[in-house]
Design an enzyme around this catalytic site. Structure first.
Site, PDB file in Angstrom:
ATOM      1  N   ARG A 197       0.716  -0.975   0.097  1.00 28.11           N
ATOM      2  CA  ARG A 197      -0.050   0.020   0.033  1.00 28.11           C
ATOM      3  C   ARG A 197       1.000   1.125  -0.041  1.00 28.11           C
ATOM      4  O   ARG A 197       1.939   1.265   0.743  1.00 28.11           O
ATOM      5  CB  ARG A 197      -0.775  -0.039   1.263  1.00 28.11           C
ATOM      6  CG  ARG A 197      -2.153  -0.869   1.371  1.00 28.11           C
ATOM      7  CD  ARG A 197      -3.100  -0.382   2.377  1.00 28.11           C
ATOM      8  NE  ARG A 197      -2.679   0.265   3.415  1.00 28.11           N
ATOM      9  CZ  ARG A 197      -3.379   0.501   4.379  1.00 28.11           C
ATOM     10  NH1 ARG A 197      -4.712   0.505   4.075  1.00 28.11           N
ATOM     11  NH2 ARG A 197      -3.186   1.467   5.490  1.00 28.11           N
ATOM     12  N   THR A 209      -1.364   7.458  -0.202  1.00 31.84           N
ATOM     13  CA  THR A 209      -2.629   7.388  -0.648  1.00 31.84           C
ATOM     14  C   THR A 209      -3.473   6.150  -0.242  1.00 31.84           C
ATOM     15  O   THR A 209      -4.857   5.880  -0.479  1.00 31.84           O
ATOM     16  CB  THR A 209      -2.495   7.290  -2.172  1.00 31.84           C
ATOM     17  OG1 THR A 209      -1.822   5.921  -2.600  1.00 31.84           O
ATOM     18  CG2 THR A 209      -2.022   8.325  -2.888  1.00 31.84           C
ATOM     19  N   ASP A 235       0.159  -2.458  12.126  1.00 27.62           N
ATOM     20  CA  ASP A 235       0.738  -3.012  10.757  1.00 27.62           C
ATOM     21  C   ASP A 235       0.806  -4.308  10.897  1.00 27.62           C
ATOM     22  O   ASP A 235       2.080  -4.804  11.543  1.00 27.62           O
ATOM     23  CB  ASP A 235       1.725  -1.952  10.380  1.00 27.62           C
ATOM     24  CG  ASP A 235       2.392  -2.380   8.967  1.00 27.62           C
ATOM     25  OD1 ASP A 235       2.576  -3.515   8.676  1.00 27.62           O
ATOM     26  OD2 ASP A 235       2.554  -1.447   8.351  1.00 27.62           O
ATOM     27  N   ASP A 271       4.527  -5.451   9.854  1.00 26.32           N
ATOM     28  CA  ASP A 271       5.537  -4.929  10.675  1.00 26.32           C
ATOM     29  C   ASP A 271       5.484  -5.802  12.049  1.00 26.32           C
ATOM     30  O   ASP A 271       6.467  -6.198  12.411  1.00 26.32           O
ATOM     31  CB  ASP A 271       5.473  -3.489  10.814  1.00 26.32           C
ATOM     32  CG  ASP A 271       6.071  -2.702   9.814  1.00 26.32           C
ATOM     33  OD1 ASP A 271       6.778  -3.147   9.072  1.00 26.32           O
ATOM     34  OD2 ASP A 271       5.626  -1.373   9.886  1.00 26.32           O
TER      35      ASP A 271
END
Ligand code: PRP
Ligand code: URA
Length: 208
Positions: free
Chosen positions: A103, A107, A199, A202
């Site tokens: 991603r 945006t 995330d 991560d």
């Protein structure tokens, strides 16, 4: 909108809670993600067709079952690997096809960067794996790629979903069943799921 299957099994919810906690380190995060993946895949695979086969036990002839079609697992890189690592041992004969999508941080739009898809897709039951369904952009893009390559029977499996992601996926691919452990409140200004778990890539790989 077709209804996603939300897996409310107590063990699924206990593992999900450990994933959500901000004090869960990467090694424990991966462990709980894998245990939850096993539960979610057990539900996601419940309607797989089997063929009846004749076998012999040490005592007698009897009938058994084998999967009627090839299976393809499709982890969306990176975080989907945390799911496929646990699911592949449950179905060791499955082919693993990787799709890389990241991603854009500004945006939140999906950028595909890798795909290795097997020729068997058209005959297979295909499971797309990603812990997070946020805007739905990554899942929709991956499923479009798979359809373009011939896939017809596709299921999407995720851990946490947002109402926006579910709506986007249903609008783009209404025939694709969705299995999830939770539908959260929504997205924040950075298109992260709230409350979510952060995330996923991560946290899984310790790159925070
Ligand atoms: C995360 C996640 C999904 C995607 C979900 O991946 O694993 O693939 O975002 O967001 P969306 O529904 O809005 O598309 P990311 O792009 O951060 O890549 P990573 O797994 O490599 O960190
Ligand atoms: N990707 C993630 O890993 N988490 C989110 O909440 C949204 C996108």
């Amino acid at each position: 909108m077709s209804q996603p299957i939300v897996v409310t099994h107590p063990l699924a919810q206990v593992h999900l809670t450990r994933l959500r906690r901000d004090d869960t380190p990467a090694d424990k995060f991966r462990w709980h993600l894998q245990r939850l993946a096993e539960i979610l895949f057990t539900v996601a695979s419940r309607a797989l067709e089997t063929s009846v086969i004749s076998i012999r036990t040490p005592l007698a002839e009897t009938e058994g079952h084998e999967l009627a079609r090839p299976l393809v697992l499709v982890p969306i890189l990176r975080a989907g690997l945390g799911l496929s690592d646990a699911i592949h041992p449950l179905v060791p004969e499955a082919t693993v096809a990787h799709i890389g999508i990241r991603r854009d941080e500004e945006t939140a739009l999906p950028h595909p960067y890798y795909a290795k898809l097997p020729p068997v897709l058209g005959r297979a039951d295909v499971f797309v794996l990603d812990p997070m369904l946020a805007t739905g952009g990554s899942a929709c893009t991956a499923i479009s790629q798979l359809k373009a390559a011939g896939a017809e029977r596709i299921t999407f499996l995720c851990v946490v979903s947002s109402p926006q992601g579910l709506e986007a996926l249903d609008a783009a691919h209404p025939e694709v069943p969705i299995i999830t452990a939770a539908i959260d409140e929504g997205l924040n200004d950075h298109a992260y799921i709230v409350p979510g778990l952060g995330d996923a890539g991560d946290r899984c790989f310790g790159t925070t």
